[in-house]
Design a protein around this motif. Structure first.
Motif, PDB file in Angstrom:
ATOM      1  N   ASP A  41       0.829  -1.180   0.000  1.00  0.00           N
ATOM      2  CA  ASP A  41       0.000   0.000   0.000  1.00  0.00           C
ATOM      3  C   ASP A  41       0.875   1.245   0.000  1.00  0.00           C
ATOM      4  OD1 ASP A  41      -3.100   0.527   0.956  1.00  0.00           O
ATOM      5  OD2 ASP A  41      -1.689   2.181   1.293  1.00  0.00           O
ATOM      6  N   LYS A  42       0.382   2.228  -0.706  1.00  0.00           N
ATOM      7  CA  LYS A  42       1.148   3.464  -0.808  1.00  0.00           C
ATOM      8  C   LYS A  42       1.455   4.041   0.564  1.00  0.00           C
ATOM      9  CE  LYS A  42       0.483   8.085  -2.632  1.00  0.00           C
ATOM     10  NZ  LYS A  42      -0.320   8.679  -1.589  1.00  0.00           N
ATOM     11  N   SER A  43       0.510   3.832   1.483  1.00  0.00           N
ATOM     12  CA  SER A  43       0.722   4.430   2.795  1.00  0.00           C
ATOM     13  C   SER A  43       1.699   3.632   3.648  1.00  0.00           C
ATOM     14  CB  SER A  43      -0.611   4.507   3.538  1.00  0.00           C
ATOM     15  OG  SER A  43      -1.099   3.189   3.695  1.00  0.00           O
ATOM     16  N   ALA A  44       2.028   2.438   3.191  1.00  0.00           N
ATOM     17  CA  ALA A  44       2.959   1.633   3.985  1.00  0.00           C
ATOM     18  C   ALA A  44       4.357   2.214   3.898  1.00  0.00           C
ATOM     19  CB  ALA A  44       2.943   0.201   3.469  1.00  0.00           C
ATOM     20  N   VAL A  45       5.131   1.863   4.883  1.00  0.00           N
ATOM     21  CA  VAL A  45       6.463   2.456   4.997  1.00  0.00           C
ATOM     22  C   VAL A  45       7.264   2.424   3.726  1.00  0.00           C
ATOM     23  CG1 VAL A  45       6.899   2.104   7.401  1.00  0.00           C
ATOM     24  CG2 VAL A  45       7.294   0.226   5.799  1.00  0.00           C
ATOM     25  N   ALA A 667      16.322   1.976   8.022  1.00  0.00           N
ATOM     26  CA  ALA A 667      15.463   3.119   8.306  1.00  0.00           C
ATOM     27  C   ALA A 667      13.974   2.775   8.212  1.00  0.00           C
ATOM     28  CB  ALA A 667      15.798   4.275   7.355  1.00  0.00           C
ATOM     29  N   VAL A 668      13.626   1.784   7.455  1.00  0.00           N
ATOM     30  CA  VAL A 668      12.205   1.443   7.317  1.00  0.00           C
ATOM     31  C   VAL A 668      11.830   0.141   8.031  1.00  0.00           C
ATOM     32  CG1 VAL A 668      11.967   2.690   5.138  1.00  0.00           C
ATOM     33  CG2 VAL A 668      12.565   0.262   5.099  1.00  0.00           C
ATOM     34  N   LEU A 669      12.797  -0.422   8.732  1.00  0.00           N
ATOM     35  CA  LEU A 669      12.566  -1.741   9.317  1.00  0.00           C
ATOM     36  C   LEU A 669      11.482  -1.737  10.396  1.00  0.00           C
ATOM     37  CD1 LEU A 669      13.440  -4.712   9.378  1.00  0.00           C
ATOM     38  CD2 LEU A 669      15.152  -4.107  11.095  1.00  0.00           C
ATOM     39  N   ALA A 670      11.500  -0.699  11.247  1.00  0.00           N
ATOM     40  CA  ALA A 670      10.540  -0.674  12.351  1.00  0.00           C
ATOM     41  C   ALA A 670       9.118  -0.722  11.799  1.00  0.00           C
ATOM     42  CB  ALA A 670      10.750   0.581  13.186  1.00  0.00           C
ATOM     43  N   ASP A 671       8.884   0.046  10.737  1.00  0.00           N
ATOM     44  CA  ASP A 671       7.549   0.073  10.161  1.00  0.00           C
ATOM     45  C   ASP A 671       7.192  -1.271   9.540  1.00  0.00           C
ATOM     46  OD1 ASP A 671       7.429   2.625  11.020  1.00  0.00           O
ATOM     47  OD2 ASP A 671       7.847   3.544   9.064  1.00  0.00           O
ATOM     48  N   LEU A 672       8.183  -1.905   8.949  1.00  0.00           N
ATOM     49  CA  LEU A 672       7.924  -3.222   8.371  1.00  0.00           C
ATOM     50  C   LEU A 672       7.511  -4.201   9.474  1.00  0.00           C
ATOM     51  CD1 LEU A 672       7.987  -5.351   6.082  1.00  0.00           C
ATOM     52  CD2 LEU A 672      10.423  -5.604   6.486  1.00  0.00           C
ATOM     53  N   PHE A 673       8.229  -4.155  10.593  1.00  0.00           N
ATOM     54  CA  PHE A 673       7.872  -5.032  11.713  1.00  0.00           C
ATOM     55  C   PHE A 673       6.436  -4.773  12.163  1.00  0.00           C
ATOM     56  CE2 PHE A 673      12.546  -5.555  13.205  1.00  0.00           C
ATOM     57  CZ  PHE A 673      12.694  -6.644  12.351  1.00  0.00           C
ATOM     58  N   ALA A 674       6.103  -3.503  12.273  1.00  0.00           N
ATOM     59  CA  ALA A 674       4.758  -3.163  12.735  1.00  0.00           C
ATOM     60  C   ALA A 674       3.711  -3.726  11.772  1.00  0.00           C
ATOM     61  CB  ALA A 674       4.627  -1.647  12.851  1.00  0.00           C
ATOM     62  N   GLU A 675       3.972  -3.580  10.501  1.00  0.00           N
ATOM     63  CA  GLU A 675       3.022  -4.093   9.511  1.00  0.00           C
ATOM     64  C   GLU A 675       2.912  -5.602   9.581  1.00  0.00           C
ATOM     65  OE1 GLU A 675       3.843  -2.477   5.642  1.00  0.00           O
ATOM     66  OE2 GLU A 675       4.212  -0.509   6.546  1.00  0.00           O
ATOM     67  N   LEU A 676       4.045  -6.250   9.712  1.00  0.00           N
ATOM     68  CA  LEU A 676       4.029  -7.712   9.797  1.00  0.00           C
ATOM     69  C   LEU A 676       3.236  -8.167  11.019  1.00  0.00           C
ATOM     70  CD1 LEU A 676       7.755  -8.441   8.860  1.00  0.00           C
ATOM     71  CD2 LEU A 676       5.755  -9.292   7.616  1.00  0.00           C
ATOM     72  N   ASP A 677       3.427  -7.445  12.118  1.00  0.00           N
ATOM     73  CA  ASP A 677       2.795  -7.861  13.363  1.00  0.00           C
ATOM     74  C   ASP A 677       1.277  -7.703  13.339  1.00  0.00           C
ATOM     75  OD1 ASP A 677       5.231  -8.576  14.239  1.00  0.00           O
ATOM     76  OD2 ASP A 677       5.561  -6.825  15.529  1.00  0.00           O
ATOM     77  N   SER A 678       0.809  -6.899  12.406  1.00  0.00           N
ATOM     78  CA  SER A 678      -0.637  -6.728  12.345  1.00  0.00           C
ATOM     79  C   SER A 678      -1.301  -7.790  11.470  1.00  0.00           C
ATOM     80  CB  SER A 678      -0.951  -5.333  11.793  1.00  0.00           C
ATOM     81  OG  SER A 678      -0.601  -5.290  10.429  1.00  0.00           O
ATOM     82  N   MET A 679      -0.503  -8.670  10.929  1.00  0.00           N
ATOM     83  CA  MET A 679      -1.069  -9.674  10.002  1.00  0.00           C
ATOM     84  C   MET A 679      -1.399 -10.971  10.730  1.00  0.00           C
ATOM     85  SD  MET A 679       1.573  -9.366   6.865  1.00  0.00           S
ATOM     86  CE  MET A 679       1.735  -7.841   5.969  1.00  0.00           C
ATOM     87  N   SER A 680      -2.231 -11.772  10.068  1.00  0.00           N
ATOM     88  CA  SER A 680      -2.488 -13.113  10.606  1.00  0.00           C
ATOM     89  C   SER A 680      -1.232 -13.944  10.360  1.00  0.00           C
ATOM     90  CB  SER A 680      -3.660 -13.748   9.873  1.00  0.00           C
ATOM     91  OG  SER A 680      -3.263 -14.070   8.554  1.00  0.00           O
ATOM     92  N   GLU A 681      -1.138 -15.039  11.112  1.00  0.00           N
ATOM     93  CA  GLU A 681       0.040 -15.899  11.013  1.00  0.00           C
ATOM     94  C   GLU A 681       0.321 -16.344   9.575  1.00  0.00           C
ATOM     95  OE1 GLU A 681      -0.331 -19.547  13.163  1.00  0.00           O
ATOM     96  OE2 GLU A 681       1.337 -18.989  14.465  1.00  0.00           O
ATOM     97  N   GLU A 682      -0.771 -16.721   8.922  1.00  0.00           N
ATOM     98  CA  GLU A 682      -0.619 -17.274   7.585  1.00  0.00           C
ATOM     99  C   GLU A 682      -0.174 -16.216   6.579  1.00  0.00           C
ATOM    100  OE1 GLU A 682      -3.860 -19.982   6.969  1.00  0.00           O
ATOM    101  OE2 GLU A 682      -3.490 -19.836   4.805  1.00  0.00           O
TER     102      GLU A 682
END
Ligand SMILES: Nc1ncnc2c1ncn2[C@@H]1O[C@H](COP(=O)(O)OP(=O)(O)O)[C@@H](O)[C@H]1O
Ligand SMILES: CC(C)(COP(=O)(O)O)[C@@H](O)C(=O)NCCC(=O)O
Ligand SMILES: [Mn+2]
Length: 934
Positions: A41-45, A667-682
């Motif tokens: 998504d455009k709004s993603a990090v 520099a963008v890793l923290a946001d990537l982690f946050a996005e990953l953490d909001s996902m389902s396991e699968e």
């Protein structure tokens, strides 16, 4: 099939995408078509960052990196009092470096009737840093230094040099210049610690050990300890056949084929040593042998008679003449007797030699009427054929199937080998096989070397030896009297002088046009005409043997015996040509990067030019004779390039690129982690694997990718790459992997105990691809070991760089921080490392180990002992990137689960390997099968 390749013109499409990114509309549309990705998504990090190309801190970074990269492992060249001996205008002037010596050296000699062979050892202490982190890791993995043998060969090199016996003084000068005569040996014992010894003793074999004993005492003050010649020949041959992979090869009708001898099935064999004279020895075991025959018609006969008949000035000249000869003008062939017909009843073809030199009786010709070329070839065939025949008869006598031919008469010369092979094949009806040895002439000298006690050499195994081919190594005696390498500035100026003078330097530098094949059956007219034999130096094809006793076979290989690291067979000439063109095409850009990495100084530029010259020379040498350096695979070629860079002291050509990409990605890793953490396991698991594949696009070894990098910023390219990630991938076992990880239905599988992640590139690849995957595994209770290169290769991340990267990443993530602490990766931050590791013992550790190599590929037969130790408890391995998962190991089978992940960044490889296109992806999952465990 999906991925980037759905498009007819992927590069254009990528172009388009980048333009689209400027006008975000199409980009958004693209994103919306994807179901599973907030990342897209455009709004993603990953859409925000525009600053990663910033060069801020770059200078600082370079300084920091410079302080940690390893210093060259070679001794410095002492050129003081260097002088060209004799006439400067001579074609091959001798250069004497009187003050040069290797750090510690040991020497053994074989002084024959024609040649003096030297084998000497130089110790090069490994510069591996034993820092705190490493010590703790070693404890954790159960590696103790105490259990390692404490033989003096740990970390050293064997060099092979020869001189003509008539030039014994040159040989003595050489020994003196390198101080090989007091290399820390007391009497006949090896003693590395001993001071320079007044009563030094050198092991020597061959008749000259007796003949020249007084001269050695007088000139060098050393005594020669004489070793039995046959003993030495056998010891040398046994060592080579057991310890060196692909030492032996067959040579039939111009084709060389390496054979891997099974150590347990080596004896008995017939050893035929063709020196001045010929010895035939039946070998039944180590030290168990009998000289069963010999012949006085040998190398000395060829050289002696040849000199008289052709007036040649050197052996090389004589051999070179034979290349252009036609023996039919002198030899009487079966066809000459039978009016052009075969004598098929007894199996003789018209082209078989009936009588060597037989035509000379019927013609009313004098010696001058025959061309020296024809005479040389006729003579060479006469002697080779005769030896082949006698060898066969002796093999028959004792029921031996294998005959190994050694001695310097052979000189790796195709006609000689073909003729011998033909004779053995012909007389035995294909029952016995002639084989040749790469270190053909050094058997005796090696054997003499082995006779020093307690060097540990005889315990060395195949996987502990690495052969390298530095430029300028004096491995044939040749004309430059000096060490393998050293002060590059000086070395380069010597090279430049030689280049100016049009003289070949002592190095694997190519000469002359390709020799072509040798013609049929060794008895037909040689098909190659007009080519010159390369100089003594480059013909020998013997490199410097690095002895690395810490290397081990990767314990998780399902079948190490049949393991072949290379996927693509370079025996296919089209393949070879393609890869040579690719590597040549890369050179200018690589030199630019290398020179820039060293500050772009004039000195760096000179080294860069010298590197380019050297590597091109290797390439043309190899295209001419692909087997010149032993069995050749793509992995060897890619490693040769890295080694060649290091030889010219470019230790990390992509240093600043790696730094820049690491920073941009972190520099963008923290946001990537946050996005990953909001996902389902699968979804998360799929996103993680997609992430690894997408980020593998950052590969400075791929021409297509490098072109791509001009078209956008790192994060733009990463986003684009992610956006194109659509399943199914060209090879797609994700569902199988997912099932193993997450189970199906209610069944929750046991997590893996320990995963080894073979990581590839710096920047997005490691930071946004592999680290998040590692984090997921840790989160699921799997220990993670990041396996990275010991030395830099392209933009690959090294084991030394990883702790800092992990430390940075850990700032954004508790899972990583705790795991890194538990794995002692963050020792710098700890007050007392041993306390902290206890404190964290409940956490799942993240560790880093080096793989033992400095190449974009990995040969799992030779890995670091750390990696081998870490593998013991591992039940999952992840191989990432083209080099490690495709060029090598694509077909490797493992005792544990294996996941191979790569983006294919080369069109031809994509077509060949996966019948796909450039930018297609591979996700190959192979569970440990019962068959694998057998
Ligand atoms: N540069 C060279 N000079 C002389 N002979 C050479 C040279 N290169 C190869 N040869 C061949 O190698 C033979 C010597 O082989 P080698 O194994 O060294 O035996 P030796 O121990 O008897 O000297 C020579 O007789 C000759 O045929
Ligand atoms: C050297 C490499 C194997 C490195 O790839 P990686 O392992 O980083 O994925 C690869 O870049 C390669 O095969 N390059 C040469 C081919 C080319 O320029 O397309
Ligand atoms: Mn790489």
């Amino acid at each position: 099939m999906a991925g980037l390749t759905e498009d007819t013109n992927p590069v254009l499409d990528i172009d388009g995408l980048l333009i689209n990114q400027e006008h975000n509309k199409t980009q958004e549309e693209n994103n919306n078509n994807n179901s599973n990705s907030q990342l897209k998504d455009k709004s993603a990090v990953l859409g925000r960052d525009r600053e990663e190309n910033s060069s801020k801190n770059q200078n600082q970074a370079e300084i920091d990196m410079a302080s940690i990269h390893r210093s060259g492992s070679r001794p410095q060249l002492d050129l003081s009092k260097a002088a060209i001996e004799g006439n400067f205008e001579e074609k091959d002037p001798t250069i004497l470096l009187p003050n040069q010596s290797d750090d510690i050296s040991h020497l053994a000699l074989d002084i024959g009737g024609s040649l003096i062979k030297l084998v000497y050892f130089s110790r090069h202490e490994g510069q591996s840093i034993d820092d705190k982190r490493k010590k703790i890791l070693k404890e954790r993995l159960g590696i103790s230094n105490g259990t390692r043998r404490s033989y003096p060969i740990l970390g050293g090199r064997l060099h092979f040099v020869k001189f003509e016996t008539t030039k014994i003084n040159e040989c003595l000068d050489f020994i003196y210049s390198k101080q090989l005569h007091h290399g820390g040996m007391d009497s006949c014992h090896w003693n590395a610690e001993a001071p320079a010894n007044e009563n030094a003793v050198i092991k020597a074999t061959g008749g000259g050990a007796f003949r020249f004993a007084d001269l050695f005492k007088e000139r060098l003050g050393v005594s020669l300890d004489k070793e039995d010649e046959m003993n030495c020949l056998v010891a040398g041959a046994n060592f080579l056949l057991k310890a060196i992979r692909h030492e032996a090869f067959t040579h039939m009708e111009g084709r060389k084929e390496f054979v891997q001898i099974d150590h347990n099935d080596l004896f008995p064999y017939l050893l035929v040593n063709i020196g001045s004279g010929v010895s035939m020895i039946k070998v039944d075991g180590d030290g168990k042998f009998q000289r069963v025959s010999g012949t006085n018609v040998g190398g000395g006969t060829y050289w002696g008679l040849g000199r008289l008949l052709t007036k040649c000035k050197s052996f090389d000249e004589l051999l070179e003449l034979s290349q252009r000869g036609d023996n039919r003008t002198i030899d009487m062939l079966v066809g000459d007797i039978y009016g052009g017909m075969d004598y098929s009843k007894i199996g003789l073809s018209a082209s078989t030699i009936a009588s060597s030199f037989g035509k000379a009786i019927s013609d009313k010709k004098e010696l001058e009427d025959y061309s020296p070329e024809d005479i040389s070839l006729s003579l060479l065939r006469m002697i080779s054929y005769n030896i082949g025949q006698i060898a066969y008869l002796n093999a028959l006598r004792f029921g031996l199937k294998r005959i190994f031919f050694g001695g310097f008469f052979i000189r790796g010369h195709a006609y000689t080998m073909d003729t011998i092979s033909f004779a053995v094949h012909f007389w035995s009806n294909g029952d016995a096989q002639a084989m040749f040895l790469r270190h053909e002439g050094f058997l005796g000298a090696l054997g003499a070397f082995m006779s020093y006690e307690k060097h540990g050499l005889d315990d060395l195994m195949v996987h502990q030896l690495v052969e390298r081919f530095p430029m300028g190594a004096p491995y044939t005696g040749g004309k430059i009297h000096g060490p393998p390498l050293g002060d590059l500035n000086e070395k380069i100026s010597w090279m430049e002088k030689f280049v100016l003078k049009g003289t070949e330097i002592t190095a694997p530098v190519p000469m002359a046009p390709p020799p072509g094949t040798t013609g049929l059956g060794g008895f037909e007219v040689p098909s190659s005409k007009g080519s010159t034999l390369r100089s003594d130096a480059s013909a020998l094809n013997v490199g410097v043997l690095h002895l690395v006793p810490t290397l081990e076979v990767f314990p998780l290989l399902a079948d190490p015996k049949t393991y072949e690291p290379n996927t693509i067979d370079l025996a296919d000439h089209n393949e070879l040509e393609y890869w040579f063109t690719v590597l040549s095409g890369h050179l200018p850009d690589l030199v630019d990067k290398a020179v820039a990495s060293e500050g772009g100084t004039d000195d760096a530029q000179r080294r860069g030019d010298a590197f380019a010259r050297a590597f091109s020379a290797h390439l043309s040498r190899l295209i001419e004779d692909p087997a010149a350096y032993g069995k050749l695979g793509l992995a060897n070629l890619l490693e040769l390039r890295e080694e060649c860079l290091r030889e010219f002291q470019f230790h990390d050509a992509y240093r600043s690129i790696k730094q820049r990409e690491n920073e941009a990605s972190l520099a963008v890793l923290a946001d990537l982690f946050a996005e990953l953490d909001s996902m389902s396991e699968e979804t998360r698991l799929l996103t993680l694997i997609e992430g690894v594949l997408a980020a593998n696009i950052f590969d400075w070894g791929s021409r297509a990718c490098v072109d791509l990098y001009h078209k956008g910023t790192i994060i733009e390219i990463y986003r684009m790459s992610r956006n194109k990630m659509q399943r199914p991938w060209r090879v797609d076992d994700f569902d199988l992997f997912k099932e193993r990880m997450l189970g199906s239905g209610d069944k929750k599988p046991q997590p893996h105990k320990r995963a080894l992640l073979f990581v590839d590139n710096s920047g997005a690849d490691i930071v946004l691809g592999m680290l998040p995957l590692a984090r997921e595994l840790l989160r699921r209770g799997t220990e993670v070991v990041l396996v990275a290169n010991s030395l830099p290769a392209l933009n690959d991340v090294t084991a030394m760089e990883l702790p800092d990267i992990v430390a940075e990443a850990a700032k954004h993530c508790d899972i990583l921080r705790r795991a890194a602490e538990a794995g002692s990766l963050l020792v710098d931050a700890m007050i007392n490392p041993s306390d902290s590791s206890k404190e964290n013992s409940s956490s799942i550790p993240l560790m880093v180990v080096e793989n033992g190599c400095g190449s974009p590929c990995i040969d799992l037969r030779q890995v670091s002992s750390e990696l081998a130790a870490a593998a013991k408890d591992a039940d999952l391995i992840v191989l990432e990137g083209m080099g490690r998962a495709l060029h090598t190991n694509y077909n490797a089978r493992f005792k544990c689960d294996a996941l191979k992940l790569a983006m294919v960044k080369n069109q031809r490889l994509a077509e060949k390997l996966i019948k796909g296109n450039i930018y297609d992806c591979v996700c190959r999952y192979e569970p440990a099968s019962k068959a694998n465990l057998l």
